[in-house]
Design a protein around this motif. Sequence first.
Motif, PDB file in Angstrom:
ATOM      1  N   THR A   2      24.917-165.631  92.744  1.00  0.00           N
ATOM      2  CA  THR A   2      23.627-165.651  93.420  1.00  0.00           C
ATOM      3  C   THR A   2      23.582-164.514  94.428  1.00  0.00           C
ATOM      4  O   THR A   2      24.527-164.327  95.205  1.00  0.00           O
ATOM      5  CB  THR A   2      23.406-166.985  94.156  1.00  0.00           C
ATOM      6  OG1 THR A   2      23.495-168.049  93.206  1.00  0.00           O
ATOM      7  CG2 THR A   2      22.041-167.010  94.830  1.00  0.00           C
ATOM      8  N   VAL A   3      22.509-163.718  94.410  1.00  0.00           N
ATOM      9  CA  VAL A   3      22.341-162.580  95.324  1.00  0.00           C
ATOM     10  C   VAL A   3      21.065-162.789  96.136  1.00  0.00           C
ATOM     11  O   VAL A   3      19.994-163.013  95.555  1.00  0.00           O
ATOM     12  CB  VAL A   3      22.251-161.253  94.533  1.00  0.00           C
ATOM     13  CG1 VAL A   3      22.090-160.074  95.493  1.00  0.00           C
ATOM     14  CG2 VAL A   3      23.481-161.064  93.663  1.00  0.00           C
ATOM     15  N   ILE A   4      21.149-162.740  97.452  1.00  0.00           N
ATOM     16  CA  ILE A   4      20.004-162.958  98.345  1.00  0.00           C
ATOM     17  C   ILE A   4      19.771-161.698  99.178  1.00  0.00           C
ATOM     18  O   ILE A   4      20.697-161.185  99.820  1.00  0.00           O
ATOM     19  CB  ILE A   4      20.240-164.166  99.264  1.00  0.00           C
ATOM     20  CG1 ILE A   4      20.437-165.436  98.415  1.00  0.00           C
ATOM     21  CG2 ILE A   4      19.066-164.331 100.235  1.00  0.00           C
ATOM     22  CD1 ILE A   4      20.798-166.655  99.238  1.00  0.00           C
ATOM     23  N   PHE A   5      18.567-161.173  99.182  1.00  0.00           N
ATOM     24  CA  PHE A   5      18.183-160.010  99.992  1.00  0.00           C
ATOM     25  C   PHE A   5      17.256-160.476 101.117  1.00  0.00           C
ATOM     26  O   PHE A   5      16.228-161.113 100.850  1.00  0.00           O
ATOM     27  CB  PHE A   5      17.484-158.984  99.105  1.00  0.00           C
ATOM     28  CG  PHE A   5      16.911-157.814  99.847  1.00  0.00           C
ATOM     29  CD1 PHE A   5      17.677-157.090 100.755  1.00  0.00           C
ATOM     30  CD2 PHE A   5      15.590-157.430  99.628  1.00  0.00           C
ATOM     31  CE1 PHE A   5      17.149-155.999 101.424  1.00  0.00           C
ATOM     32  CE2 PHE A   5      15.054-156.335 100.307  1.00  0.00           C
ATOM     33  CZ  PHE A   5      15.833-155.618 101.200  1.00  0.00           C
ATOM     34  N   SER A   6      17.632-160.152 102.332  1.00  0.00           N
ATOM     35  CA  SER A   6      16.850-160.575 103.505  1.00  0.00           C
ATOM     36  C   SER A   6      16.513-159.370 104.383  1.00  0.00           C
ATOM     37  O   SER A   6      17.350-158.477 104.565  1.00  0.00           O
ATOM     38  CB  SER A   6      17.641-161.599 104.332  1.00  0.00           C
ATOM     39  OG  SER A   6      17.951-162.730 103.558  1.00  0.00           O
ATOM     40  N   THR A   7      15.307-159.346 104.954  1.00  0.00           N
ATOM     41  CA  THR A   7      14.919-158.303 105.923  1.00  0.00           C
ATOM     42  C   THR A   7      14.360-158.966 107.177  1.00  0.00           C
ATOM     43  O   THR A   7      13.851-160.096 107.117  1.00  0.00           O
ATOM     44  CB  THR A   7      13.861-157.358 105.322  1.00  0.00           C
ATOM     45  OG1 THR A   7      12.634-158.063 105.152  1.00  0.00           O
ATOM     46  CG2 THR A   7      14.315-156.813 103.962  1.00  0.00           C
ATOM     47  N   ASP A   8      14.462-158.222 108.270  1.00  0.00           N
ATOM     48  CA  ASP A   8      13.902-158.766 109.521  1.00  0.00           C
ATOM     49  C   ASP A   8      12.460-158.283 109.698  1.00  0.00           C
ATOM     50  O   ASP A   8      11.853-157.771 108.743  1.00  0.00           O
ATOM     51  CB  ASP A   8      14.795-158.401 110.715  1.00  0.00           C
ATOM     52  CG  ASP A   8      14.797-156.904 111.003  1.00  0.00           C
ATOM     53  OD1 ASP A   8      14.044-156.163 110.319  1.00  0.00           O
ATOM     54  OD2 ASP A   8      15.550-156.475 111.886  1.00  0.00           O
ATOM     55  N   SER A  10      11.275-155.780 111.685  1.00  0.00           N
ATOM     56  CA  SER A  10      11.040-154.439 112.229  1.00  0.00           C
ATOM     57  C   SER A  10      11.337-153.361 111.196  1.00  0.00           C
ATOM     58  O   SER A  10      10.742-153.332 110.126  1.00  0.00           O
ATOM     59  CB  SER A  10      11.864-154.238 113.522  1.00  0.00           C
ATOM     60  OG  SER A  10      13.253-154.381 113.238  1.00  0.00           O
ATOM     61  N   VAL A  11      12.277-152.449 111.465  1.00  0.00           N
ATOM     62  CA  VAL A  11      12.553-151.243 110.676  1.00  0.00           C
ATOM     63  C   VAL A  11      12.905-151.576 109.220  1.00  0.00           C
ATOM     64  O   VAL A  11      13.621-152.532 108.954  1.00  0.00           O
ATOM     65  CB  VAL A  11      13.704-150.436 111.314  1.00  0.00           C
ATOM     66  CG1 VAL A  11      14.005-149.179 110.501  1.00  0.00           C
ATOM     67  CG2 VAL A  11      13.354-150.062 112.756  1.00  0.00           C
ATOM     68  N   THR A  12      12.382-150.734 108.306  1.00  0.00           N
ATOM     69  CA  THR A  12      12.759-150.864 106.891  1.00  0.00           C
ATOM     70  C   THR A  12      13.368-149.562 106.399  1.00  0.00           C
ATOM     71  O   THR A  12      13.170-148.492 106.998  1.00  0.00           O
ATOM     72  CB  THR A  12      11.539-151.206 106.012  1.00  0.00           C
ATOM     73  OG1 THR A  12      10.594-150.131 106.065  1.00  0.00           O
ATOM     74  CG2 THR A  12      10.877-152.496 106.474  1.00  0.00           C
ATOM     75  N   ARG A  13      14.101-149.620 105.304  1.00  0.00           N
ATOM     76  CA  ARG A  13      14.751-148.460 104.713  1.00  0.00           C
ATOM     77  C   ARG A  13      14.438-148.417 103.214  1.00  0.00           C
ATOM     78  O   ARG A  13      13.666-149.234 102.696  1.00  0.00           O
ATOM     79  CB  ARG A  13      16.275-148.537 104.917  1.00  0.00           C
ATOM     80  CG  ARG A  13      16.694-148.492 106.374  1.00  0.00           C
ATOM     81  CD  ARG A  13      16.597-147.074 106.942  1.00  0.00           C
ATOM     82  NE  ARG A  13      17.184-146.964 108.268  1.00  0.00           N
ATOM     83  CZ  ARG A  13      16.503-146.802 109.394  1.00  0.00           C
ATOM     84  NH1 ARG A  13      15.183-146.733 109.359  1.00  0.00           N
ATOM     85  NH2 ARG A  13      17.121-146.701 110.543  1.00  0.00           N
ATOM     86  N   GLN A  14      15.083-147.480 102.532  1.00  0.00           N
ATOM     87  CA  GLN A  14      14.806-147.272 101.107  1.00  0.00           C
ATOM     88  C   GLN A  14      15.280-148.442 100.246  1.00  0.00           C
ATOM     89  O   GLN A  14      14.748-148.692  99.176  1.00  0.00           O
ATOM     90  CB  GLN A  14      15.469-145.968 100.643  1.00  0.00           C
ATOM     91  CG  GLN A  14      15.003-145.499  99.268  1.00  0.00           C
ATOM     92  CD  GLN A  14      15.521-144.107  98.927  1.00  0.00           C
ATOM     93  OE1 GLN A  14      16.190-143.478  99.744  1.00  0.00           O
ATOM     94  NE2 GLN A  14      15.197-143.636  97.738  1.00  0.00           N
ATOM     95  N   GLY A  15      16.283-149.137 100.711  1.00  0.00           N
ATOM     96  CA  GLY A  15      16.735-150.317  99.968  1.00  0.00           C
ATOM     97  C   GLY A  15      17.960-150.071  99.105  1.00  0.00           C
ATOM     98  O   GLY A  15      18.810-149.247  99.446  1.00  0.00           O
ATOM     99  N   PHE A  16      18.035-150.746  97.978  1.00  0.00           N
ATOM    100  CA  PHE A  16      19.238-150.633  97.161  1.00  0.00           C
ATOM    101  C   PHE A  16      18.886-150.711  95.679  1.00  0.00           C
ATOM    102  O   PHE A  16      17.795-151.145  95.298  1.00  0.00           O
ATOM    103  CB  PHE A  16      20.255-151.726  97.509  1.00  0.00           C
ATOM    104  CG  PHE A  16      19.815-153.112  97.157  1.00  0.00           C
ATOM    105  CD1 PHE A  16      20.062-153.630  95.875  1.00  0.00           C
ATOM    106  CD2 PHE A  16      19.163-153.923  98.077  1.00  0.00           C
ATOM    107  CE1 PHE A  16      19.664-154.906  95.546  1.00  0.00           C
ATOM    108  CE2 PHE A  16      18.753-155.205  97.738  1.00  0.00           C
ATOM    109  CZ  PHE A  16      19.001-155.702  96.473  1.00  0.00           C
ATOM    110  N   GLN A  17      19.826-150.315  94.881  1.00  0.00           N
ATOM    111  CA  GLN A  17      19.763-150.435  93.421  1.00  0.00           C
ATOM    112  C   GLN A  17      21.067-151.055  92.957  1.00  0.00           C
ATOM    113  O   GLN A  17      22.150-150.644  93.400  1.00  0.00           O
ATOM    114  CB  GLN A  17      19.577-149.063  92.762  1.00  0.00           C
ATOM    115  CG  GLN A  17      19.549-149.129  91.233  1.00  0.00           C
ATOM    116  CD  GLN A  17      19.446-147.749  90.608  1.00  0.00           C
ATOM    117  OE1 GLN A  17      19.247-146.753  91.311  1.00  0.00           O
ATOM    118  NE2 GLN A  17      19.589-147.690  89.306  1.00  0.00           N
TER     119      GLN A  17
END
Length: 298
Positions: A2-8, A10-17
């Motif tokens: 199981t993989v969970i991606f969480s953001t807060d 404020s600031v965001t970035r390019q992310g992941f692959q």
Amino acid sequence: MTVIFSTDRSVTRQGFQAEWTFIGGVPCGRDLTQSRGEFFSPNYPNDYPNDVHCVWRLQSPSWQIVSLNFTFVKLEMDWDFITVYDGPTDQGPPLGIVTGNQGNSFSSSSRYMTVVFHSDSSWTENGFRAEWRFLDEAPCGGNLTQSQGEFFSPNFPHNYPNNAKCTWRLQGPEQQVVSLTFTFVDLESTWDSVHVYDGPTNEDPQLGAVTANQMKSFNSSSRYMTVVFSTDRSVTQQGFRAEWTFIGGAPCGGTLTQSQGEFFSPNYPNNYPNYANCTWSLLAGELQVVSLNFKFVK
């Protein structure tokens, strides 16, 4: 996994692959307690690995038995194989072995069945796919169309019930006949019996009957055979076990030692083949002679 991606907030970035692949980790055996399902050889439908030893243990509720059907089989003939046992471990009586391209069905006599898959250190194939389900009791009759297999009296090897009436209908391919052998028989003499008919119903000619401790064999004259098991309302016994296989055409000759029966020209009632040369040897007891009657000749 199981993989969970969480953001807060404020600031965001390019992310992941991310890339994933499924590798050789398909369950090699486990305990199966659901009412129905399926299991596979490791890596199925890709080739299974060498040197595997997988054990599946099927356990139903106390009032049910296990019915198992192999819907696809492609194993290295004789060297890689599946053994099915009638019980909670591989110390129970073997119900049969599956190898090559066989696709057999099996039924347990209790709530337990054990399936063991073994491969050697060389050649591998696609493997197998198997379906199971839990039934309320041992099947009392059914339609049998697989190339070979076995069936039992209800609750075998425990005593069959009173007032049973079970009908098995065997149907082979167009150009084959049915060969049936009773490998175990323990019935109440005279009152409980198995009748074998040469056709798709019990209205067709009777090939013979089995009772008491008789262990007979029968061959149909066409692709059909019907087997009827009947019991009365009193004494019961352990029952019977029967094996069938579909073979290429009516037997051309053989040794006949049963007290009575019948035989046919190859493919009867369809046309016999050219260049046939068949010999039947009839062997009676020491103080008996043979009486033979040709009921139909054309």
